[in-house]
Design an enzyme around this catalytic site. Structure first.
Site, PDB file in Angstrom:
ATOM      1  N   HIS A 128       0.817  -1.230   0.000  1.00  0.00           N
ATOM      2  CA  HIS A 128       0.000   0.000   0.000  1.00  0.00           C
ATOM      3  C   HIS A 128       0.849   1.280   0.000  1.00  0.00           C
ATOM      4  O   HIS A 128       0.311   2.364  -0.231  1.00  0.00           O
ATOM      5  CB  HIS A 128      -0.922   0.038   1.219  1.00  0.00           C
ATOM      6  CG  HIS A 128      -1.983  -1.024   1.226  1.00  0.00           C
ATOM      7  ND1 HIS A 128      -2.863  -1.196   0.179  1.00  0.00           N
ATOM      8  CD2 HIS A 128      -2.297  -1.972   2.156  1.00  0.00           C
ATOM      9  CE1 HIS A 128      -3.683  -2.213   0.471  1.00  0.00           C
ATOM     10  NE2 HIS A 128      -3.352  -2.699   1.639  1.00  0.00           N
ATOM     11  N   ASP A 165      -3.121 -10.558  -2.417  1.00  0.00           N
ATOM     12  CA  ASP A 165      -3.638 -10.055  -1.131  1.00  0.00           C
ATOM     13  C   ASP A 165      -5.103  -9.638  -1.314  1.00  0.00           C
ATOM     14  O   ASP A 165      -5.508  -9.230  -2.395  1.00  0.00           O
ATOM     15  CB  ASP A 165      -2.797  -8.849  -0.706  1.00  0.00           C
ATOM     16  CG  ASP A 165      -3.094  -8.358   0.700  1.00  0.00           C
ATOM     17  OD1 ASP A 165      -2.322  -8.701   1.614  1.00  0.00           O
ATOM     18  OD2 ASP A 165      -4.086  -7.621   0.876  1.00  0.00           O
ATOM     19  N   ASP A 252      -4.737 -12.687   3.478  1.00  0.00           N
ATOM     20  CA  ASP A 252      -5.992 -12.216   4.072  1.00  0.00           C
ATOM     21  C   ASP A 252      -7.185 -12.461   3.152  1.00  0.00           C
ATOM     22  O   ASP A 252      -8.315 -12.103   3.487  1.00  0.00           O
ATOM     23  CB  ASP A 252      -5.891 -10.732   4.474  1.00  0.00           C
ATOM     24  CG  ASP A 252      -5.148  -9.883   3.463  1.00  0.00           C
ATOM     25  OD1 ASP A 252      -4.890 -10.378   2.334  1.00  0.00           O
ATOM     26  OD2 ASP A 252      -4.838  -8.722   3.776  1.00  0.00           O
TER      27      ASP A 252
END
Ligand SMILES: [Zn+2]
Length: 363
Positions: A128, A165, A252
């Site tokens: 990110h 992800d 995740d």
């Protein structure tokens, strides 16, 4: 040696919940659980490296602004909130610098032929972090900086990135958005943090067509994820011909994860990893670099990392074909991707009725 596992005890000292005195989901126990599971497994043909120097300012400034590097370095030894989700404890900046350092060391080992594949078990995560800001638990864009090192210092010309992800890797995407030497394929839950990653985000200028997003509806499981990757990944790799394959490996998207809403299983991650490794084996002389991103259920995370590491350590693999039929939603998503990218990558269609996943129609 087939596989290098890279980590560093300093990475466990970073506590993003230090300022708020709350348990932050990106907690040190994540990495400890991963390391413990891998040590117990004692994989064959696998080496460990457990000490890495902090990355230099010059390495960071290949992709981050000087102002961003200044802001992060100024947090060394302190407790600072860099972003609503991204706090530091006194040891965090050292950990962030060593996470980049470990990624640089790993890519040198892979490209230098010391190992075929490397999995960097690092935190804080990186995908990110943008050119000018820390974001979403990430301080520096670890994997992107590793890729940039391969490009600038190691003679690698084309890098294929896969980001599975559950969150869109906005940092990696934005850093390479106008370039045609790094191609990014990113699957993620949508809607979900950070809100980017639409199908029509395809790259800009010279990078047009070199960003492929697969925004997945909540609940998407192994069947659709594998069907989509089976359609997109080999087709794109056949034309792009990567010399290095890099994976932003977050876990995740696992069905047990408390932050994500997708439904991949541990076996699904292993199949996905095998699919990516097959592409690296065929196009990039096996060269594959993975970095740990998210994954917040300790058992699901440790199990999935181990399942992937088994795939990476094995002498040979047979990538599993998707077993079930792709859903209509997945077929529709692929049609939208094909529409945005035209004939550039010759991505096949998905037929939701035949139960075999990707087909080889390209018209
Ligand atoms: Zn994530």
């Amino acid at each position: 040696m087939s596989l290098l596992l890279s980590t560093d005890p300093h990475l466990l000292a970073h506590d993003p919940g230090h300022a708020t005195r709350q348990i932050h989901p990106e907690r040190p126990e994540r990495l400890a659980a991963v390391i413990e599971r891998l040590e117990q497994a004692a994989l064959p043909d696998t080496s460990w490296r457990r000490a890495h120097a902090p990355a230099s300012r010059a390495v960071l400034e290949r992709l981050h602004s000087s102002a961003h590097v200044d802001r992060v370095l100024a947090a060394a030894g302190r407790t600072v909130q860099l972003d609503p989700d991204t706090g530091t404890s006194p040891a965090s900046v050292d950990a962030a610098l060593r996470a980049v350092g470990a990624t640089i060391d790993a890519v040198e080992a892979v490209v230098g032929g010391e190992v075929e594949r490397a999995f960097v078990l690092a935190r804080p995560p990186g995908h990110h972090a943008e050119r000018d800001r820390a974001m979403g638990f990430c301080l520096f864009s670890n994997l992107a900086l590793g890729i940039e090192h391969a490009r600038r210092a190691l003679g690698i010309e084309r890098v294929l990135v896969v980001d599975w992800d559950v969150h869109h890797g906005n940092g990696t995407q934005s850093l390479f958005y106008e370039r045609d030497d790094v191609l990014v394929i990113d699957s993620h839950e949508h809607p979900q943090y950070p809100g980017t990653g639409a199908v029509d985000e395809v790259g800009r200028a010279q990078g047009a067509g070199h960003t492929l997003n697969l925004p997945l509806p909540r609940g998407t499981g192994d069947g659709d994820a594998l069907a989509l990757y089976s359609a997109v990944l080999p087709a794109v790799a056949d034309r792009f011909r990567p010399q290095l394959v890099a994976v932003a490996a977050g876990f995740d998207a696992h069905v047990d994860d408390p932050l994500g809403g997708l439904s991949l299983t541990t076996a699904g991650f292993a199949s996905l990893c095998a699919l990516v490794r097959d592409v690296a084996d065929r196009h990039a002389q096996g060269r594959m670099l993975m970095t740990l991103e998210g994954g917040y259920d300790l058992s699901a995370l440790a199990d999935s990392v181990l399942a992937c590491a088994r795939v990476l350590a094995a002498p040979t693999i047979e990538p599993a074909l998707p077993g079930g039929a792709a859903s209509r939603e997945a077929a529709g998503l692929l049609a939208a991707v094909r529409a945005r990218h035209g004939e550039r990558w010759r991505i096949p269609t998905l037929d939701p009725t035949d139960g075999r996943g990707a087909r080889s129609r390209t018209a």
